[in-house]
Write a protein that holds these residues in place. Structure first.
Motif, PDB file in Angstrom:
ATOM      1  N   GLN A   1       0.785  -1.119  -0.090  1.00 38.30           N
ATOM      2  CA  GLN A   1      -0.026   0.205  -0.129  1.00 38.30           C
ATOM      3  C   GLN A   1       0.628   1.289  -0.168  1.00 38.30           C
ATOM      4  OE1 GLN A   1      -2.663   0.556   3.366  1.00 38.30           O
ATOM      5  NE2 GLN A   1      -3.805   2.077   2.475  1.00 38.30           N
ATOM      6  N   ALA A   2       2.039   1.177   0.868  1.00 42.70           N
ATOM      7  CA  ALA A   2       2.857   2.538   0.841  1.00 42.70           C
ATOM      8  C   ALA A   2       3.486   2.575  -0.677  1.00 42.70           C
ATOM      9  CB  ALA A   2       3.925   2.174   2.067  1.00 42.70           C
ATOM     10  N   ALA A   3       3.981   1.493  -0.941  1.00 38.53           N
ATOM     11  CA  ALA A   3       4.538   1.567  -2.287  1.00 38.53           C
ATOM     12  C   ALA A   3       3.747   2.238  -3.451  1.00 38.53           C
ATOM     13  CB  ALA A   3       5.201   0.102  -2.774  1.00 38.53           C
ATOM     14  N   LEU A   4       2.464   1.755  -3.567  1.00 35.74           N
ATOM     15  CA  LEU A   4       1.350   2.342  -4.523  1.00 35.74           C
ATOM     16  C   LEU A   4       1.455   3.790  -4.166  1.00 35.74           C
ATOM     17  CD1 LEU A   4      -0.173   1.848  -6.887  1.00 35.74           C
ATOM     18  CD2 LEU A   4      -2.108   1.036  -5.200  1.00 35.74           C
ATOM     19  N   THR A   5       1.002   4.223  -2.977  1.00 36.16           N
ATOM     20  CA  THR A   5       0.695   5.524  -2.547  1.00 36.16           C
ATOM     21  C   THR A   5       2.034   6.341  -3.038  1.00 36.16           C
ATOM     22  OG1 THR A   5      -0.653   4.788  -0.749  1.00 36.16           O
ATOM     23  CG2 THR A   5       0.357   7.182  -0.670  1.00 36.16           C
ATOM     24  N   GLY A   6       3.220   5.940  -3.060  1.00 35.86           N
ATOM     25  CA  GLY A   6       4.288   6.661  -3.254  1.00 35.86           C
ATOM     26  C   GLY A   6       4.334   6.801  -4.576  1.00 35.86           C
ATOM     27  N   ALA A   7       4.342   5.610  -5.524  1.00 38.49           N
ATOM     28  CA  ALA A   7       4.303   5.577  -6.736  1.00 38.49           C
ATOM     29  C   ALA A   7       3.477   6.344  -7.471  1.00 38.49           C
ATOM     30  CB  ALA A   7       4.176   4.003  -7.457  1.00 38.49           C
ATOM     31  N   THR A   8       2.109   6.721  -7.122  1.00 40.05           N
ATOM     32  CA  THR A   8       1.079   7.573  -7.842  1.00 40.05           C
ATOM     33  C   THR A   8       0.744   8.560  -7.247  1.00 40.05           C
ATOM     34  OG1 THR A   8      -0.617   6.069  -6.725  1.00 40.05           O
ATOM     35  CG2 THR A   8       0.245   5.021  -8.714  1.00 40.05           C
ATOM     36  N   GLY A   9       1.056   8.895  -6.053  1.00 41.65           N
ATOM     37  CA  GLY A   9       0.684   9.821  -5.393  1.00 41.65           C
ATOM     38  C   GLY A   9      -0.243   9.856  -4.828  1.00 41.65           C
ATOM     39  N   GLY A  10      -1.121   8.769  -4.586  1.00 41.00           N
ATOM     40  CA  GLY A  10      -2.282   8.374  -4.039  1.00 41.00           C
ATOM     41  C   GLY A  10      -3.321   8.320  -4.820  1.00 41.00           C
ATOM     42  N   THR A  11      -3.256   7.979  -6.142  1.00 45.53           N
ATOM     43  CA  THR A  11      -4.249   7.735  -6.943  1.00 45.53           C
ATOM     44  C   THR A  11      -4.331   6.011  -7.352  1.00 45.53           C
ATOM     45  OG1 THR A  11      -2.776   8.048  -9.016  1.00 45.53           O
ATOM     46  CG2 THR A  11      -4.083  10.233  -8.375  1.00 45.53           C
ATOM     47  N   SER A  12      -5.133   5.890  -8.447  1.00 38.32           N
ATOM     48  CA  SER A  12      -5.296   4.329  -8.609  1.00 38.32           C
ATOM     49  C   SER A  12      -4.164   3.959  -9.459  1.00 38.32           C
ATOM     50  CB  SER A  12      -6.723   4.222  -9.496  1.00 38.32           C
ATOM     51  OG  SER A  12      -6.622   4.845 -10.923  1.00 38.32           O
TER      52      SER A  12
END
Length: 329
Positions: free
Chosen positions: A109-120
């Motif tokens: 979850q943290a990796a995705l939030t960082g990668a997309t800035g919190g988007t899908s």
């Protein structure tokens, strides 16, 4: 002064980032592994403590961590989350943390939030272990992989190392074709005979990180046209792509939502492996767009700590953090 902290704990390294209300990075710390299934609760607790201590060392007197997000490999079930929350309670005695704003989840979850800035989007992690996680525009999420080295970790550094060892013993026995991996692995481990591999592997206990440490030899052998190593790389890359496809299908993601980013030392730092993954992904999911991460996973964890306390991640915070991420190099 109020701050927000995130911890990204993996099978080898734990990182912590702290930033202030304006998005200025104020502290950074590193420590050892924090996958409690593999490393144990004591080692995981020590890693959390050390990473936070190092990050808090540069904070001013009177600081308060208003939001803390612990993103740890191996956290899959509600029971896992409860165990880590209980384990983290001793941190309240060491640091000034708002006890109502401590949250725990898996590192994806943290990796995705960082990668997309919190988007899908979808994040695929391939380091010591492997996993894949996605979120769609409706706020639904799904995770594939992440079941540990006995059941899973396909496409990870551990997987490449383990498959290399299998190929070595089969080559030696005459059950498999020749591979230069046999010579290269024995040399790296300082072993004289193949029979010594069993002792190295199993005693006193199996060392996942040591097996994962053989992955660079697989990449090098594949680049040197060793067919066995090339096949291991191909299989590993396919396993990562299969995880991505499964997550996209489970979430019924529209083509515009299938933004794929990557995290982990293997898929991000081994160019040969990344190209193999990208080629396989293009065949299996042609509508997918492979993007570079906007921010690293540890800042993604800190953003989740910020969101836990503030409820929204502002564009200004994202922009400022993006300008400072090189401070973590």
């Amino acid at each position: 002064m109020k701050f927000f902290a995130g911890v990204d704990g993996g099978g080898t390294t734990t990182r912590c980032v702290i930033f202030d209300q304006e998005g200025n990075i104020s502290g950074y710390g590193k420590a050892g592994p924090a996958n409690y299934h593999a490393a144990g609760s004591a080692v995981t607790g020590d890693s959390l403590l050390t990473a936070l201590q190092n990050a808090c060392a540069t904070l001013p007197p009177g600081y308060e961590i208003e939001g803390l997000f612990l993103a740890l490999a191996g956290v899959v079930s509600d029971k896992d989350k409860r165990i880590i929350l209980e384990l983290s309670q001793f941190l309240l005695q060491k640091f000034t943390i708002n006890p109502g704003n401590i949250q725990v989840n898996h590192d994806c979850q943290a990796a995705l939030t960082g990668a997309t800035g919190g988007t899908s989007g979808i994040i695929v992690i391939s380091g010591t272990g492997s996993s894949c996680y996605g979120e769609n525009g409706q706020g639904e999420s799904w995770m594939a992989g992440g079941w540990g080295y006995i059941l899973d970790d396909l496409g990870s550094s551990y997987y490449l190392g383990q498959q290399a060892l299998v190929s070595c013993v089969q080559c030696y026995d005459g059950r498999g074709p020749f591979t230069i991996l046999l010579r290269e692995i024995l040399h790296k481990l300082g072993l004289q005979r193949v029979e010594e591999l069993m002792h190295w592997l199993y005693f006193p206990t199996l060392d996942r990180a040591a097996v994962a440490g053989l992955a660079p030899l697989v990449i090098q052998a594949a680049e040197a046209d060793d067919s066995i190593a090339q096949n291991i790389v191909k299989k590993g890359a396919r396993e990562l792509a299969v995880m991505v496809k499964a997550v996209a299908e489970k979430l019924n993601m529209r083509a515009a939502e299938i933004k794929i980013s990557t995290a982990g030392g293997l898929v991000n730092e081994a160019a040969y492996y990344r190209r193999a993954f990208q080629a396989t992904l293009g065949e299996m999911l042609p509508e997918a767009l492979l993007i570079n991460p906007f921010l690293p996973p540890v800042i993604g964890a800190a953003l989740l700590g910020y969101r836990q306390a503030k409820g929204i991640i502002s564009p200004e915070i994202l922009a400022k953090l993006n300008c400072q991420q090189k401070l973590l190099d």
